[in-house]
Write a protein that holds these residues in place. Structure first.
Motif, short mmCIF file in Angstrom:
data_model
loop_
_atom_site.label_atom_id
_atom_site.label_comp_id
_atom_site.label_asym_id
_atom_site.label_seq_id
_atom_site.Cartn_x
_atom_site.Cartn_y
_atom_site.Cartn_z
N ALA A 1 7.25 34.45 43.51
CA ALA A 1 8.08 34.83 42.38
C ALA A 1 8.73 33.63 41.53
N ARG A 2 8.65 32.44 42.56
CA ARG A 2 8.88 31.21 41.86
C ARG A 2 8.06 30.62 40.93
N SER A 3 6.52 30.60 41.49
CA SER A 3 5.55 30.24 40.55
C SER A 3 5.00 31.31 39.38
N GLY A 4 5.36 32.49 39.96
CA GLY A 4 4.72 33.37 39.16
C GLY A 4 3.08 34.00 39.59
N GLU A 5 2.74 33.09 40.38
CA GLU A 5 1.38 33.50 40.92
C GLU A 5 1.40 34.81 41.86
N GLY A 6 0.17 35.55 41.30
CA GLY A 6 0.01 36.89 42.30
C GLY A 6 0.76 38.08 41.51
N ILE A 7 1.87 37.75 40.90
CA ILE A 7 2.73 38.94 40.34
C ILE A 7 1.97 40.02 39.46
N ASP A 8 1.05 39.33 38.53
CA ASP A 8 0.31 40.32 37.72
C ASP A 8 -0.82 40.89 38.50
N ALA A 9 -1.43 40.17 39.54
CA ALA A 9 -2.42 40.80 40.32
C ALA A 9 -1.83 42.24 41.07
N ILE A 10 -0.68 41.93 41.72
CA ILE A 10 0.02 43.16 42.25
C ILE A 10 0.16 44.37 41.16
N TRP A 11 0.58 43.69 40.09
CA TRP A 11 0.97 45.09 39.32
C TRP A 11 -0.13 45.69 38.76
#
Ligand SMILES: Nc1nc2c(ncn2[C@@H]2O[C@H](COP(=O)(O)OP(=O)(O)O)[C@@H](O)[C@H]2O)c(=O)[nH]1
Ligand SMILES: [Mg+2]
Length: 329
Positions: A238-248
Motif C-alpha cells: 500500500a505504501r509504494s502502490g506496487e501490486g495493487i493494480d495487479a490484484i484488482w
C-alpha cells in the motif's frame, strides 16, 4: 432533507440520487435496534431492492495490522480516480470489547474518505454474530442502491465474522503478513479455505523479498489445500502502490468470469439461502424472547447455567418447554 430523522420516502429519494449523507443516515437506521426503526428498515430495503445487486462485492479480511485499511485506501483511491464509485464498510466485531480500532481505521482512510466518489463507513461491533453481519448485508445493499459500483467489506480475521463476510461477497480476499518460516502456521486453515485470493502485504523495502518468499510458499500450500480450485496469491504494498493494480485486475477478471459463467449467480443464490436461514433463526429467537415472561425465565436459566446448577442443554430445553410440572426433574 430536514430534521434529525428523515422519513423512509426521503431516504429512498436521497439514495436514488446517490447522496452520501442519506446513505449514512439509512445505514444508521438499519443498525438501530428499535422496533419502529426495524419496520422502517424493512420498507426501505423492500423499496430499494430492485436497484441492488449490480455492484462488485469484495470482502477484505486479515488480522489487525496486516494492512487492510491501507490497502483499501490505496486501491479505493485509484478506483475513484478512474471514475468508479467506491464504498468501504469496515466491520470490527471486537470493537465493543476492545474499545475499537475503528477510529484508527477512519483516520487511516482519510484520503479515500475525502474523495467525492467514495463512502467510508466504520461499523461498530454488535453482540450477536448474525447481528453484526446482518447489518453489513443491509448496509451493502443500501450502498448498491446509492449507485456504488464497488463495495468493499473490511473485517478483521477473528472467529465467525469472516465466515459471515464470505457469505456476503463475490470475492473474498485474504491479506496476510510474511512471517518467519512456515507461512501457514499463523493462518487459520478455515480462513484459507474461504479465500478466493490471498495477498501478502507490505512487500516493500526490507520486507519485499520476505513477502515474495511467503507468497511462493503460500501458493504451494494452497495448491495442496484447495486441490482443484485455483486460488491466486499476490504480493502488494500500500505504501509504494506496487501490486495493487495487479490484484484488482485479478479480482475483477475473476468476478467477470464468474458472472459470465453463471457461478456468480449460483454463489449469490446460495448466499441468499444461507441468509434466509440466519434471518429465520433470528426472527424465531426474537419472537420467542418477546413472549411475556420469557426474558426473565431465560435470564434465570442463564444464571443457573453460569453457577453450574443446571446443564446448558437442559437449561435450553427448559427455556423452550417450560419447567416440569411435577418438579421431579
Ligand atoms: N511498510 C508498509 N507498512 C504498511 C503497509 N500497509 C500498512 N502498513 C502499516 O501497517 C500498520 C497497520 O495498517 P492498517 O492499514 O491500519 O492495518 P489494518 O489493521 O489491517 O486495517 C500501519 O502502521 C501501516 O502504516 C505497506 O504496504 N507497507
Ligand atoms: Mg483497519
Amino acid at each position: 432533507m430536514t430534521g434529525k430523522r428523515p422519513s423512509v420516502t426521503e431516504l429512498i429519494e436521497g439514495l436514488r440520487h446517490g447522496d452520501r449523507r442519506t446513505l449514512a443516515r439509512a445505514i444508521t437506521l438499519v443498525e438501530s435496534r428499535r422496533d419502529d426503526d426495524r419496520r422502517a428498515t424493512e420498507s426501505l430495503l423492500e423499496a430499494v431492492l430492485p436497484s441492488t445487486g449490480h455492484a462488485l462485492r469484495i470482502g477484505v479480511s486479515g488480522v489487525p495490522g496486516v494492512g487492510k485499511s491501507s490497502f483499501l485506501e490505496a486501491l479505493g483511491t485509484r478506483l475513484c480516480e478512474r471514475g468508479e464509485r467506491v464504498a468501504v464498510l469496515a466491520i470490527d466485531p471486537s470493537s465493543s470489547l476492545s474499545g475499537g480500532s475503528i477510529l484508527g481505521d477512519k483516520t487511516r482512510m482519510t484520503e479515500l474518505a475525502r474523495h467525492e466518489r467514495a463512502f467510508v463507513r466504520p461499523s461498530p461491533g454488535g453482540t450477536a454474530h448474525g447481528g453484526v453481519a446482518g447489518h453489513s448485508r443491509e448496509a451493502m445493499l443500501l450502498c448498491e442502491a446509492a449507485g456504488f459500483g464497488v463495495v468493499f467489506v473490511e473485517t478483521i480475521g477473528v472467529g465467525q465474522s469472516e465466515h459471515a463476510v464470505a457469505d456476503l461477497v463475490d470475492f473474498f480476499l485474504l491479506l496476510v503478513l510474511a512471517g518467519a518460516g512456515d507461512e501457514l502456521q499463523g493462518i487459520k486453515r478455515g480462513i484459507l479455505e474461504l479465500a478466493d485470493g490471498v495477498a501478502v502485504t507490505k512487500a516493500d523495502g526490507d520486507g519485499r523479498a520476505r513477502a515474495e518468499a511467503a507468497a511462493r510458499e503460500l501458493d504451494g500450500a494452497l495448491h495442496i489445500l484447495r486441490g482443484g480450485a485455483h486460488v491466486p496469491v499476490w504480493t502488494c504494498s500500500a505504501r509504494s502502490g506496487e501490486g495493487i493494480d495487479a490484484i484488482w485486475s485479478g479480482v475483477h477478471a475473476a468476478c467477470a468470469a464468474a458472472r459470465t459463467g453463471g457461478q456468480l449467480a449460483t454463489r449469490r443464490a446460495r448466499q441468499d439461502a444461507a441468509w434466509f436461514e440466519r434471518a429465520l433463526d433470528e426472527a424465531i429467537r426474537a419472537r420467542f424472547l418477546g413472549e411475556p415472561g420469557m426474558r426473565s425465565r431465560v435470564d434465570a436459566l442463564r444464571l443457573a447455567v453460569s453457577t453450574g446448577s443446571i446443564s446448558p442443554t437442559l437449561a435450553a430445553r427448559r427455556a423452550v418447554d417450560g419447567e416440569p410440572r411435577d418438579g421431579s426433574a
